[in-house]
Design an enzyme around this catalytic site. Structure first.
Site, PDB file in Angstrom:
ATOM      1  N   TYR A 460       0.841  -1.206   0.000  1.00  0.00           N
ATOM      2  CA  TYR A 460       0.000   0.000   0.000  1.00  0.00           C
ATOM      3  C   TYR A 460       0.875   1.254   0.000  1.00  0.00           C
ATOM      4  O   TYR A 460       0.869   2.027  -0.926  1.00  0.00           O
ATOM      5  CB  TYR A 460      -0.953  -0.019   1.186  1.00  0.00           C
ATOM      6  N   SER A 540      -6.281   1.568  -4.523  1.00  0.00           N
ATOM      7  CA  SER A 540      -6.380   2.951  -4.093  1.00  0.00           C
ATOM      8  C   SER A 540      -4.996   3.609  -4.156  1.00  0.00           C
ATOM      9  O   SER A 540      -4.412   3.684  -5.238  1.00  0.00           O
ATOM     10  CB  SER A 540      -6.989   3.016  -2.684  1.00  0.00           C
ATOM     11  N   ASP A 623     -17.575   4.590  -7.589  1.00  0.00           N
ATOM     12  CA  ASP A 623     -16.459   4.916  -6.711  1.00  0.00           C
ATOM     13  C   ASP A 623     -16.384   6.433  -6.585  1.00  0.00           C
ATOM     14  O   ASP A 623     -15.928   7.123  -7.494  1.00  0.00           O
ATOM     15  CB  ASP A 623     -15.148   4.360  -7.265  1.00  0.00           C
ATOM     16  N   HIS A 658     -15.628   2.012  -3.930  1.00  0.00           N
ATOM     17  CA  HIS A 658     -14.198   1.910  -3.682  1.00  0.00           C
ATOM     18  C   HIS A 658     -13.814   0.582  -3.047  1.00  0.00           C
ATOM     19  O   HIS A 658     -12.647   0.235  -2.977  1.00  0.00           O
ATOM     20  CB  HIS A 658     -13.756   3.073  -2.787  1.00  0.00           C
TER      21      HIS A 658
END
Length: 690
Positions: A460, A540, A623, A658
């Site tokens: 991430y 993301s 989203d 999302h």
């Protein structure tokens, strides 16, 4: 290798000039809302048709889908919340699209259904969002999330009768739901209604805290706190356990930099009093005993410490008293339970739970069942009963009841799964990044799997988010085929506190990509995976990561799954929640930040001439966190260039935002496609599981 004919995508002539730099944006029109722009809708339909046709050719997809259905079909529980002697918790029986809210009238009593969202929509895409029981356990305030959007509609349920009350609150997003002690109503945060047709794209500003009194319309709700002169500020409210105070936490971006305002609800004329000003430090409320409040803070402590303040102290500034000093480990959270401070620490990304008396004296630890992550430890300050969850990559989430007085844990809910967790090994390694920084990485394999093997690398790397060990049944389907799963704890996250976060954001963002690339090189050098066997995945901010590293090192990866990614770093702050992200990314309107962003922006740095890995990007029409235009533009740019023969596709879901609230059947379908796609391009031979 068969070449793919991509849909013809109109290339515009838009060019923006910033700070003397001309930046082409030929696919600007794909930022338009797919629900209202027929041209964008037609492009989406063409792309999905191409992707669906390609995925249908993958021999492993049906095998993965069948196995995923079996693996996910197990009972899953959420951590219980105790109010009024009742226990409220979420449960999914296995293949239900949405978790159901239950209540027990006693700890060992039978659960009964309170709220079942599975009948709310034919496609299963309307979910139960946030919820909170009143202090006496007689009512539940709950949020409805439709089609994956961040917007919420808030309703109230009578627990005894099961009747939904007439109370309805709209335009709620990023909000706590917190009851008044007497159950007369609840506090929540909302935004003004967006302009017509801009629900999924307009920026989120002017959030304010309101109180809704039961039995009244939303138009009569009382404004509690707002900052109209500072529209970018957001505010969340929480009532203390004793019901005497309202704690309002104010933020402006994604950083944990807060102002704290308190309201003495017992005062004759309750009025806001800001006790921590300036948006300079983290102040996370851990609980209070009367006017003595406890906070987790990074003030003078980048790895966090626990402090207290006495709100009755007569001084110009509220005095801060250290209770538990900073440790080598990162303090991840704290709560007052049963008259003790229960604190959670991260030790090399693994959970450790420590107890202290209210004056900070060590009082032992909570014994955990292994290496993994804990959550929960909520409850009342004077109630010794609490609950926590424990999970790891090979351990499905188990819920434990913990008695603070005796220090004993007991299993409250333990799932039965369609595989043997003991057959899977979790190890942690450390590797050196480009600048020599030591970075941890978890590696998960089935016993008997030896390298080199098809490997999926995940990370991430942003917003102070820590990638702690956690179970997912979907990953077992990859592992049992002989695949390896690796998670790199790269900079930008919160694994080692503020310094780790700061080392991977703003002007330091390239460290994130270097850390990830070094992880891939390590996996190859140590024989975990081989040439053309490494796939990568992130969502993301992690989608941004995948887009950036593919541009920088296309030779290193065989396949890539960038999901709901932030792909245009020069326009991210113009839509919905994007304006919060300047804390990590910087301001595109500032020259120094602009030049950093332009160097790694995935959309702007695709270069023809080098073969790219196989790419299956993903986004969704609803989203409204990272608007789908990011992935639309990125995909169009990928498909417009000569990047070699491997496919560059996009999967665009409908009524799936999302990620949160996504129905189980959609998760199974998407994951089967993802695993089959990377299996093909990493050389995995997918076989039915006996």
């Amino acid at each position: 290798m068969t070449s793919i004919t991509y849909p013809a995508t109109e290339r515009g002539t838009t060019v923006d000039e910033q700070f003397g730099v001309k930046v082409a944006d030929p696919y600007r029109w794909l930022e338009n809302d797919v629900r209202t722009d027929p041209k964008v809708a037609a492009w989406v339909a063409d792309e999905n048709k191409l992707t669906d046709a390609y995925l249908a050719t993958l021999p492993g997809r049906d095998i993965f889908k069948t196995r995923l259905k079996a693996l996910i079909d197990y009972e899953r529980f959420g951590t219980p919340v105790k109010k009024g002697g009742r226990y409220f918790y979420a449960r999914n029986s296995g293949l239900q699209n949405q978790a159901v809210l239950y209540v027990r009238d006693a700890i060992d009593g039978a659960g009964r259904v309170l709220i079942d969202p599975n009948g709310w929509a034919k496609d299963g895409a309307t979910a139960l969002g946030e919820w909170a029981p009143s202090e006496d356990g007689k009512r539940i305030v709950y949020a409805i999330q439709d089609g994956g959007t961040d917007w919420r509609t808030v309703k109230v349920l009578d627990v005894d009768s099961g009747k939904v009350l007439d109370d309805t609150v709209e335009w709620v997003k990023f909000s706590n739901l917190s009851w008044a002690k007497d159950g007369s109503g609840f506090y929540y945060s909302r935004f003004p209604a967006p302009p017509e047709g801009q629900k999924f794209q307009s920026t989120n500003e002017n959030q304010a805290v309101y109180f809704h009194k039961l039995g009244t319309p939303q138009s009569a709700d009382t404004l509690i706190y707002a900052t109209p002169d500072q529209p970018k500020r957001s505010h969340g409210a929480q009532v203390t356990d004793d019901g005497k105070w309202l704690v309002i936490t104010t933020t402006e971006g994604t950083d944990n930099r807060y102002e704290i305002t308190v309201i003495d609800l017992a005062a004759p004329k309750p009025a806001p009093r800001t006790i921590f000003k300036g948006l300079d430090y983290q102040w996370s409320f851990a609980g209070n005993v009367g006017g003595n409040f406890y906070w987790v803070t990074d003030k003078d402590a980048p790895r966090m410490r626990l402090v207290s303040t006495n709100l009755y102290a007569r001084s110009a500034e509220v005095p801060v008293v250290e209770v538990v000093p900073q440790d080598k480990a990162v303090l991840d959270g704290a709560a007052i339970i049963g008259g003790k401070l229960v604190t959670s620490y991260l030790v090399d990304v693994k959970s450790e739970v420590r107890r202290y008396s209210l004056d900070g004296k060590p009082d032992g630890t909570v014994a955990l069942p292994g290496i993994g992550s804990v959550g929960g430890f909520g409850g009342e300050a004077d109630d010794p009963e609490t609950f926590y969850s424990f999970t790891s990559y090979n351990r499905p989430t188990t819920i434990y009841r913990y008695d603070v007085a005796t220090g004993k844990s007991s299993v409250w809910a333990q799932p039965k799964v369609a595989f043997d967790p003991a057959n899977y090994l979790v190890s942690q390694v450390f590797y050196a990044s480009k600048d020599g920084t030591r970075v941890p990485m978890f590696i998960v394999r089935k016993k008997g799997t030896s390298g080199p093997a098809p490997t999926l690398l995940y990370a991430y790397g942003g917003f102070n988010v820590t990638m702690e060990p956690a179970f997912s049944a979907t990953r077992i389907a990859w592992l049992e085929q002989g695949g390896v799963y690796a998670v790199a704890n790269i900079r930008g996250g919160g694994e080692y506190g503020k310094e780790w976060h700061d080392g991977g954001r703003l002007a330091n963002k390239q460290n994130v990509f270097d850390d990830f690339i070094a992880a891939g090189e390590f996996l190859k050098a140590k024989g975990y995976t081989g040439k053309d066997q490494l796939a990568i995945m992130g969502g993301s901010n992690g989608g941004l990561l995948i887009g950036a590293v593919v541009n920088q090192r296309p030779d290193l990866f065989a396949a890539a799954l960038p999901q709901v990614g932030v792909m245009d770093m020069l326009r991210f702050d113009r839509f919905t929640a994007g304006r919060y992200w300047v804390d990590d990314y910087g301001y595109p309107s500032k020259e120094a930040d602009f030049r950093v962003l332009l160097k790694y922006s995935p959309y702007h740095n695709i270069r023809a001439g080098k073969p790219y890995p196989a790419i299956l990007a993903a986004t969704a029409d609803t989203d409204d966190r990272v608007v789908p235009g990011h992935t639309f533009k990125y995909t169009a740019m990928l498909q417009s260039m000569d990047l070699g023969p491997k496919p560059r596709l996009v999967r665009i879901e409908t009524r799936a935002g999302h990620g949160s609230g996504k129905p189980t059947d959609k998760i199974i379908d998407e994951t089967a496609s993802d695993w089959a796609f990377i299996a093909k391009w990493t050389g995995m031979v997918v076989k039915p599981v006996e």
